[in-house]
Write a protein that holds these residues in place. Sequence first.
Motif, PDB file in Angstrom:
ATOM      1  N   CYS A  29       0.608  -1.208   0.000  1.00 32.04           N
ATOM      2  CA  CYS A  29       0.000   0.000   0.000  1.00 32.04           C
ATOM      3  C   CYS A  29       0.508   1.009   0.000  1.00 32.04           C
ATOM      4  O   CYS A  29       1.482   1.129  -0.330  1.00 32.04           O
ATOM      5  CB  CYS A  29      -0.817   0.283   0.776  1.00 32.04           C
ATOM      6  N   SER A  71      -2.452  -1.686  -0.705  1.00 35.83           N
ATOM      7  CA  SER A  71      -3.176  -0.656  -1.441  1.00 35.83           C
ATOM      8  C   SER A  71      -4.073  -1.141  -2.563  1.00 35.83           C
ATOM      9  O   SER A  71      -4.759  -0.338  -3.201  1.00 35.83           O
ATOM     10  CB  SER A  71      -2.171   0.342  -2.019  1.00 35.83           C
ATOM     11  N   THR A  89      -7.225  -2.540  -4.556  1.00 32.17           N
ATOM     12  CA  THR A  89      -8.669  -2.525  -4.308  1.00 32.17           C
ATOM     13  C   THR A  89      -9.193  -3.928  -3.999  1.00 32.17           C
ATOM     14  O   THR A  89     -10.289  -4.081  -3.447  1.00 32.17           O
ATOM     15  CB  THR A  89      -9.422  -1.952  -5.517  1.00 32.17           C
ATOM     16  N   GLN A 100      -8.470   0.932   4.605  1.00 31.94           N
ATOM     17  CA  GLN A 100      -7.083   1.255   4.260  1.00 31.94           C
ATOM     18  C   GLN A 100      -6.721   2.656   4.739  1.00 31.94           C
ATOM     19  O   GLN A 100      -7.545   3.568   4.673  1.00 31.94           O
ATOM     20  CB  GLN A 100      -6.888   1.186   2.737  1.00 31.94           C
ATOM     21  N   THR A 117      -5.217   3.894  -2.646  1.00 30.78           N
ATOM     22  CA  THR A 117      -5.394   2.720  -3.495  1.00 30.78           C
ATOM     23  C   THR A 117      -4.451   2.814  -4.688  1.00 30.78           C
ATOM     24  O   THR A 117      -4.025   3.900  -5.083  1.00 30.78           O
ATOM     25  CB  THR A 117      -6.837   2.608  -4.013  1.00 30.78           C
ATOM     26  N   GLU A 141     -12.040   2.874   1.490  1.00 31.75           N
ATOM     27  CA  GLU A 141     -10.994   3.723   0.916  1.00 31.75           C
ATOM     28  C   GLU A 141     -10.848   5.022   1.692  1.00 31.75           C
ATOM     29  O   GLU A 141     -11.833   5.659   2.064  1.00 31.75           O
ATOM     30  CB  GLU A 141     -11.311   4.032  -0.547  1.00 31.75           C
TER      31      GLU A 141
END
Length: 397
Positions: free
Chosen positions: A7, A145, A147, A158, A162, A379
């Motif tokens: 991520c 990171s 999706t 997160q 993304t 997100e």
Amino acid sequence: MKKKNVCSFVLAAAMMATLAGCGSSGASSAPAASAAGSASGSSASAGAIKIGGIGPITGSAAVYGLATRNGAQIALDEINAKGGLQFEMNYQDDEADAEKGVNAYHNLQDWGMQIVYGCTTTGSCVNVAAETYADRYFQLTPSASSTDVTAGKDNVFQVCFTDPGQGSTAADYVADQGLAQKVAVLYNNGDAYSTGIATAFAAEAAARGLEVVSNTTFPDDTNTDFSVQLNDAKTNGAELIFMPIYYTPASLVLNQAKNMGYSPIFFGGDGMDGILAMEGFDTSVAEGLMLMTPFNASADSAADFVSKYQAAYGETPNQFAADAYDCIYAIYNACEKAGVTADMSHEEVCDALIAAFTSPDFSVDGLTGTGMTWSANGEVSKAPMVVKVENGAYVTL
């Protein structure tokens, strides 16, 4: 950022996938917590909320897992010193391996975990997220990171950007700033993080009228020869090379480009953060390098965290450590908002934290963003930052 298998915005290159440990060996969680670094002793009590952490702390990607573990520990120490809510962390090594990540998760279940912190890398996190969704554990990752980590799961969130968001934002920045017209893309086709960002960048670059004159790959972060990729970019007149890769391979790319007399603009993502701290790396080779990251250790706002991190671990924290710090504070703030207590079941904690994170009046001010909020799909919303290497240091643009 994670590996992406971790991520968030353009990560630094030496960050690669992680390695072995308690998760793979089936060892008891007690020694694992000791070796990996549980929360401060003051939090290891019956009244502490149990956070289970997962990431690579050995092997080639250990730099990422150690950063996310250590950044989280700084936050936990601060929070537990306040009094009030107390937390205990058991951090398990997954070697950035998806199967070992699930083994680590099961170890943490046996330990009595109530909240999942991690995973650090995407591959591991995707598999663990499927487990946490089925078992109803709240999960917050600092650096995975993709999706795929959150897709179809109401309990997984997160702190990092993304991959598609990072890629498209990078392309917009290149276009808006007029950095180049002809661009090349160089990425790791064996890494979900790198591939996801590269794909989004190429699509947005084309949509913004940029010409992608070279689009080349390499199979994994152990790759050492980038002459074919660099020659392709040079032959096709690329003025900028976008590299959503970790800083270890990036350092080799930069050195090889210099040796062949090729000096385009190099632009990276959050996975490249940390390249200036690589042992033995000539930082002059990175002069002019640009990268997107949510954290700049040189910023005044990061001074206290950087000082504590350097005192505890003897090095400057990277973006992974900062995302980790923000992760723990986000969990803490949400627990306070939702009234989470140590005697609640993990299912109750999960429901409470989902409601808190998606509440319209919930936001977190952290090292990697001010006023961070979360959507129902997990997100995070926060502004990216672009830095440029000048005289061996990051300068925010």
